[in-house]
Design an enzyme around this catalytic site. Structure first.
Site: not given
Ligand code: NDP
Ligand code: 2IT
Length: 447
Positions: A113, A128, A168, A243
């Site tokens: 981050q 984080k 996250d 997301n």
């Molecule tokens: P969500 O909780 O909205 O969705 C996560 C997705 O990934 C779900 O489909 C979930 O499936 C799957 N998943 C999570 N853990 C596992 C695992 N161990 N094995 C397989 N599938 C998995 O999270 P986000 O979409 O927010 O985050 C997804 C990724 O993006 C993460 O790496 C996060 O750190 C990164 N990220 C998020 C940001 C944000 O703004 N939200 C910003 C930048 C990066 P299931 O529902 O079955 O668990």
């Molecule tokens: O991994 C990431 O960049 C996030 N989960 C978003 C962090 C934030 O402060 O919006």
């Protein structure tokens, strides 16, 4: 000692000092791999223990989170907030609620981050947090009680000028609402800027919900444009269905791409006509169900429980679920099927061995700290709106996001060229982010 040997010796210290944290070691190694070329050119970055200081969080908070389930049984989870680096602004980064969360995972995410936030060009430091709480199968009341207990400890460590958490994995708009409500109650302050990802009716920014996925799609479009191509008519696979994945799919579709597959932790679906996003959103966001239910609405689509989504042929791949989900075997399958671009929607979803396979096959590869920076960038825009008690229109905010992603893309491309590694987004992003943070740390003295 050569700069390579110096970086290796610091890496060994980091490994020994942080035993049992493999994801953190991996994240550090990926950044360190880009550093010796910087040190060759700018030896002063090796002075004053700069790299060693960068690897050590400024503060790490670990706390007990007790809560009561709907039957009255008491549960105890562990909460974390790693305040990694505040040289560019208040600590900024999401909270993850997932059973796999531990200190090493939070440190890897916090370390990434720092550089990601630097790349946005906005005034945000790196941090984080999260918990090993598993929201799956929990009622809304249980999730609320957990969030309230988590915030009861966290509130004294955060603030709009101190540390600004967001979402996250497992933390979305609903959880941010519960966390904000408890913060307000404990502090008796309506401090909008203490959390981002709030509802748009009470201080949240337009486009924050969509921003990580939209930003990743903009970044991919920029990558394709450097080769005089676009997403229009391109076949895309996006892993995950949370997301990041959902809004990456939305923007890719708006830009004319055909997204044929997505997944969750129980398997993946393929719809060769293109994912029906309305159905997917209803399953994942409204029902909080599983992707397998998609085939109930579209019988021509298929669901595979055991197998790899990376076996599905595509031109562009966006791993957008979780760390280390795309290994060398998966990368080899992608290359065999003719993939041209891989961009990380998730944090560190591609293993080092997979990145090697992609590099050797000349696949354009964008690391998460560049490709998924749109989420945190829009969080910084939310902080900006909160500070001025303003709220911007959707289109205006989306234009700002697209502009920021374009600038991150240019920074990565230009820095890679400047350091003699044209087209290498990993080195470009690492070096550019590192220099921004390092210069500020030097200017602020030994802190
Ligand atoms: P969500 O909780 O909205 O969705 C996560 C997705 O990934 C779900 O489909 C979930 O499936 C799957 N998943 C999570 N853990 C596992 C695992 N161990 N094995 C397989 N599938 C998995 O999270 P986000 O979409 O927010 O985050 C997804 C990724 O993006 C993460 O790496 C996060 O750190 C990164 N990220 C998020 C940001 C944000 O703004 N939200 C910003 C930048 C990066 P299931 O529902 O079955 O668990
Ligand atoms: O991994 C990431 O960049 C996030 N989960 C978003 C962090 C934030 O402060 O919006």
């Amino acid at each position: 000692m050569s700069t390579r040997e110096l970086v290796e010796s610091i890496y060994e210290q980091v490994r020994t000092r942080n035993a049992g944290e493999p994801e953190f070691h991996q994240a550090a190694a990926e950044v360190f791999d880009s550093l010796h070329v910087v040190l060759d050119r700018h030896p002063h970055y090796a002075e004053a223990g700069l790299i060693e200081r960068l690897c050590e969080p400024e503060r790490q908070i670990i706390f007990r989170v007790p809560w009561t389930d709907d039957r009255g049984a008491v549960h105890v989870n562990r909460g974390f907030r790693v305040q990694y680096n505040s040289v560019l602004g208040p600590y900024k980064g999401g909270l993850r609620f997932h059973p796999t969360v531990n200190l090493g995972i939070v440190k890897f995410l916090g370390f990434e981050q720092i550089f990601k936030n630097a790349l946005t060009g906005l005034p945000i430091g790196g941090g984080k947090g999260g918990s090993d709480f598993d929201p799956k199968g929990r009622s809304e009341a249980e999730v609320m009680r957990f969030c309230q207990s988590f915030m009861t400890e966290l509130h004294s460590h955060i603030g709009e000028h101190t540390d600004v958490p967001a979402g996250d994995i497992g933390v979305g708009g609903r959880e941010i609402g519960f966390l904000f409500g408890q913060y307000k109650r404990l502090t008796n302050r309506y401090e909008s800027g203490v959390l981002t990802g709030k509802g748009t009716g009470w201080g949240g920014s337009q486009v924050r919900r969509e921003a990580t996925g939209y930003g990743a799609a903009y970044f991919v479009n920029d990558m394709l444009q450097t080769h005089n191509r676009s997403l229009d008519g391109t076949r895309v696979v996006v892993s995950g269905s949370g997301n990041v994945a959902i809004y990456a799919i939305e923007k890719i579709q708006q830009l004319g791409g055909l997204v044929v597959a997505c997944s969750d932790s129980s398997g993946y679906i393929v719809d060769s006509k293109g994912i029906d996003l309305e159905v997917l959103k209803d399953i994942k966001q409204v029902q909080r169900g599983r992707v397998s239910e998609y085939v109930d609405a579209h019988s021509h689509a298929s669901f595979t429980a055991d197998g790899s989504i990376w076996d599905v042929p595509c031109d562009v791949a966006l791993p957008s679920a979780t760390e280390n989900e795309l290994d060398d075997k998966a990368a080899t399958a992608l290359v065999k099927n003719g993939v041209n671009v891989v961009a990380e929607g998730a944090n560190m979803p591609t293993t080092p061995a997979a990145i090697k396979v992609l590099r050797e096959a000349c696949v354009a590869f964008a690391p998460g700290k560049a490709a998924n920076a749109g989420g945190v960038a829009t969080s910084a825009l939310e902080m900006q709106q909160n500070a001025s008690r303003d709220s911007w229109a959707f289109q205006y905010t989306d234009d700002r996001l697209a502009d920021i992603m374009g600038k991150i893309h240019s920074r990565a491309v230009e820095t890679a060229e400047e350091f003699g590694m044209p087209g290498d987004y990993v080195h470009g992003a690492n070096i550019s982010g590192f220099i921004t943070v390092a210069d500020a740390m030097i200017a602020q003295g030994v802190i």
